[in-house]
Enzyme design. Structure first.
Site, short mmCIF file in Angstrom:
data_model
loop_
_atom_site.label_atom_id
_atom_site.label_comp_id
_atom_site.label_asym_id
_atom_site.label_seq_id
_atom_site.Cartn_x
_atom_site.Cartn_y
_atom_site.Cartn_z
N GLU A 40 0.79 -1.25 0.00
CA GLU A 40 0.00 0.00 0.00
C GLU A 40 0.82 1.29 0.00
OE1 GLU A 40 -2.67 -0.50 3.31
OE2 GLU A 40 -3.71 -2.16 2.36
N GLU A 68 -6.12 -10.78 -1.36
CA GLU A 68 -6.97 -10.56 -0.19
C GLU A 68 -8.44 -10.48 -0.60
OE1 GLU A 68 -5.55 -7.22 2.14
OE2 GLU A 68 -3.46 -7.79 1.83
C1 XIL Z 1 -6.35 -6.39 8.16
C2 XIL Z 1 -6.66 -7.57 9.05
O1 XIL Z 1 -7.56 -8.40 8.37
C3 XIL Z 1 -7.26 -7.09 10.36
O2 XIL Z 1 -7.38 -8.16 11.26
C4 XIL Z 1 -6.39 -5.99 10.98
O3 XIL Z 1 -7.03 -5.45 12.11
C5 XIL Z 1 -6.12 -4.88 9.98
O4 XIL Z 1 -5.54 -5.44 8.82
N1 XIL Z 1 -4.91 -4.68 3.57
C6 XIL Z 1 -3.94 -5.53 4.02
C7 XIL Z 1 -4.23 -6.43 5.17
O5 XIL Z 1 -2.88 -5.64 3.39
O6 XIL Z 1 -3.08 -6.66 5.94
C8 XIL Z 1 -5.32 -5.88 6.04
O7 XIL Z 1 -5.64 -6.86 7.03
C9 XIL Z 1 -6.52 -5.53 5.19
C10 XIL Z 1 -6.18 -4.47 4.18
#
Ligand code: XIL
Length: 675
Positions: A342, A447
């Site tokens: 990101e 994701e």
């Molecule tokens: C999220 C997790 O799912 C949560 O448990 C945590 O509180 C915050 O992060 N982008 C990403 C992930 O790359 O690491 C994030 O995961 C969601 C957004």
């Protein structure tokens, strides 16, 4: 509805449960039915456990003048928590008032579900030390959640002062106290996704390590049956890997190379090693879930930011230490690393963050250079981001990664794909192709979660969309797009970081959803089964007309905007005012699904100090403009436009927004079908 009690039953917050995985303490509830207050307010004149609040994580809390002063915070989540175990199966509102030098604070929900721990964000707001900020939001607590509590966390480990904290039930109270949680379904009864897709790409899942230490082994079985790649959901992020106690305890010794630990990740690494499952390492360099002390001289947040040279040393040492430790202790388990996560900003260019501030704009390039230098051979290096399917962000990401790709330091593009069931799949597939073609890298969908549509047949419609989405990516894969892994971001809806949007493939009790069936239909053929309670969608095309003279409206806030009827309409008494929100697209939204398959004509009068106001169709990834008007003069301006709504659209809203978040005033908003 139950009688409202003003006092919380003392037993609710009496126990504390030590979690095997994280060693953070969850406030624990007592069993059995009891009368439940519909609002719980923290009393900071009283001590912990007596005033409806408890301490969460490693920090100190002092109460003074009815406020809680939180100091010595060792983690960004450490602070005040309010247990609400009796609120499971309900939507609750949480509101807090806080002042803090952390740049922002966030309300989050935590609960245990079948022995797993889930964390869900509720609302976030910028904060300052000198004034109080209110943070408020609603959240649905799953019916099978236990030991739920809501806590206030922050972007950083600086102090915070909390003067108000309240949780209350929204709507009628669904009393589940004393109702046992549902039985878990048998995971071996469901056909395997990774087997079905074996000829095309790996099928992965993100999981918390608590699944591995959970006494309910159904979750582990589900992973073993369904998936052949695992991503630790949080355990390999810097906030879990950096050893704060060790590093901050001896800053001189660790000045160039912060101490690291893998307690959080070990259970999941062990599980993957023992079962021969490969892991995606997530993530090394990220602006979030990385403690701010990492970026300071002597690791002291009250001092100066560290120099570029020092941060480059810390970066290289961290990357090499983490990669080497994993390879030495778990050889061959991690096959891909998200090296940088990101780094692109949502509104163009690179995101401002500590890495950029200390190292400079080339921090991404440097991270990949170090990662390549230290990565065990064969381990693939990824850049990972969200909204990656939006054209402008794609341009920025490609421009940023091009020199890195030319230098041979990147192997893959991670498309996070936190999407909604309205996303245009062609647009998505084009993005995938562009990354592969222009950067010469492979693709992982890293994701995936797909917000269920707000339609009457929400779960079924989500399933139909999943079939469409997977058919499109499968076709692209067959046509040569190098898609090598698709990871869904969580096992069950209840465990999702966006649980309220029910975005995953399995229900909380491990049984497959229509979304799972849709994914299977894409590869095996067939259609998602229509449920017995399927409702024919409404085709009532009565024009929508709002002149606000009767002082009401049918639309809704988009995200966190606020609508109010105010005096001074367009040639009339009243209009609708849109204020607040955190972004220009936090506007006023109306559902137009009933017009699917037809062209709508939209007209409105609008007034705003913003230069431009727009009416937009809420189609994820493309957001086509229906009407755009020049405002900024504080005079009423008329807007109009047409939009063809695709046949078969399951859920669509259109919304009005202003270009710079200035309030706007709307009147005579009319939507009618023209064919
Ligand atoms: C999220 C997790 O799912 C949560 O448990 C945590 O509180 C915050 O992060 N982008 C990403 C992930 O790359 O690491 C994030 O995961 C969601 C957004």
């Amino acid at each position: 509805m139950k009688k409202v009690l003003v006092k919380l039953v003392a037993g609710i917050i009496s126990g504390m449960l030590l979690l095997a995985a994280g060693c953070d303490t969850l406030p624990k509830g007592t069993d059995g039915p009891r009368e439940v207050p519909l609002t719980i307010t923290a009393d900071f004149n009283k001590k912990e456990n007596k005033g409806n609040w408890v301490t969460y994580g490693d920090c100190k809390i002092k109460t003074k003048d009815g406020k809680a002063i939180v100091t010595d915070r060792k983690a960004s989540f450490a602070g005040v928590a309010m247990p609400c175990p009796d609120y499971r199966g309900n939507t609750v509102n949480a509101t807090v008032q806080v002042s803090s030098a952390n740049t922002s604070c966030r309300l989050s929900l935590c609960y245990e579900i079948y022995g797993n721990v889930s964390y869900v964000n509720i609302a976030e707001n910028g904060t300052t030390e000198s004034s109080e900020t209110t943070i408020s939001g609603n959240i649905e607590i799953p019916a099978n959640a236990q030991n739920a509590f809501i806590y206030l966390e922050a972007s950083d480990v600086r102090d915070m002062t909390v003067s108000f904290f309240e949780i209350s039930i929204v709507g009628p109270f669904n009393d589940l106290t004393g109702t046992p949680v549902e039985e878990l379904a048998d995971p071996s009864a469901t056909a395997s996704l990774s087997e079905a897709y074996a000829d095309y790409f790996k099928f992965g899942v993100a999981s918390p390590a608590s699944v591995m230490t959970n006494k309910n082994d159904g979750f582990k079985k589900l992973i073993l049956n369904q998936f052949n790649s695992v991503t630790p959901e949080n355990e390999l992020k810097p906030e879990n890997v950096l050893d704060a106690v060790e590093t901050l305890g001896n800053p001189e010794k660790y000045n160039e190379s912060p101490a690291i630990k893998f307690d959080a990740a070990k259970p999941i690494l062990d599980f993957c090693k023992e079962n021969g499952i490969q892991m995606r390492g997530h993530t090394l360099i990220w602006y979030s879930q990385t403690p701010s002390w990492l970026f300071y001289e002597n690791y002291d947040v009250n001092g100066q930011l560290a120099s570029r040279d020092l941060m480059l040393k810390r970066m290289e040492n961290y990357i090499s230490a983490v990669m080497n430790w994993c390879e030495e202790n778990y050889p061959g388990v991690i096959y891909a690393w998200d090296v940088v996560n990101e780094a692109a900003a949502d509104n163009g260019g690179m995101r401002d963050c500590y890495w950029k501030q200390t190292v400079g704009d080339d921090y991404v390039e440097k991270a990949f250079e170090f990662a390549r230098k230290h990565a065990p051979s064969g381990v693939q290096l990824f850049y990972n981001d969200y909204n990656e399917y939006q054209t402008s962000k794609q341009d920025d990401i490609i421009a940023m990664l091009k020199p890195i790709a030319d230098a041979g330091n990147i192997d893959g593009m991670g498309m996070q794909s936190h999407i909604s069931a309205g996303l245009d799949v062609n647009n998505y597939v084009n993005a995938m192709k562009r990354y592969a073609d222009e950067l010469g890298v492979i693709i992982h969908i890293t994701e995936l979660d797909v917000q269920a549509p707000g339609s009457v047949n929400s779960m079924y419609d989500q399933g139909v969309y999943m079939k469409k989405f997977f058919s499109a990516i499968l076709e692209a894969d067959k046509a040569g797009v190098p898609l090598e892994c698709v990871t869904v971001w969580g096992l069950t809806d209840d465990m999702s970081w966006k649980s309220a949007t029910k975005p995953l493939l399995f229900y909380g009790n491990l049984s497959p959803k229509p979304a799972y069936e849709g994914v299977m239909c894409a590869v095996n053929g067939g259609d998602v089964t229509k449920p017995a309670d399927y409702v024919e969608p409404s085709s009532d095309m009565t024009p929508i007309f709002e002149d606000y003279e009767n002082q009401d409206f049918v639309g809704k806030p988009r995200y966190s905007s606020v609508q109010k009827i105010v005096e001074g309409g367009y040639e009339s008494s009243y209009c609708l005012e849109n204020t607040e929100g955190y972004a220009e697209y936090d506007g006023y939204s109306i559902d137009v699904t009933a017009f699917a398959g037809h062209t709508i004509h939209v007209t409105f009068a609008i007034k705003s100090k913003a230069d431009v106001c727009k009416c937009t169709a809420d189609i994820d990834g493309t957001w086509p403009t229906i009407a755009e008007v020049q405002t900024g003069t504080d005079e009423w301006v008329l807007g109009e436009g047409d939009f063809e709504i695709e046949e078969g659209t399951m859920s669509l809203s259109i919304y009005v927004e202003s270009s710079d978040m200035s309030p706007f005033y709307l009147d005579n908003f009319k939507i009618e079908a023209t064919n």
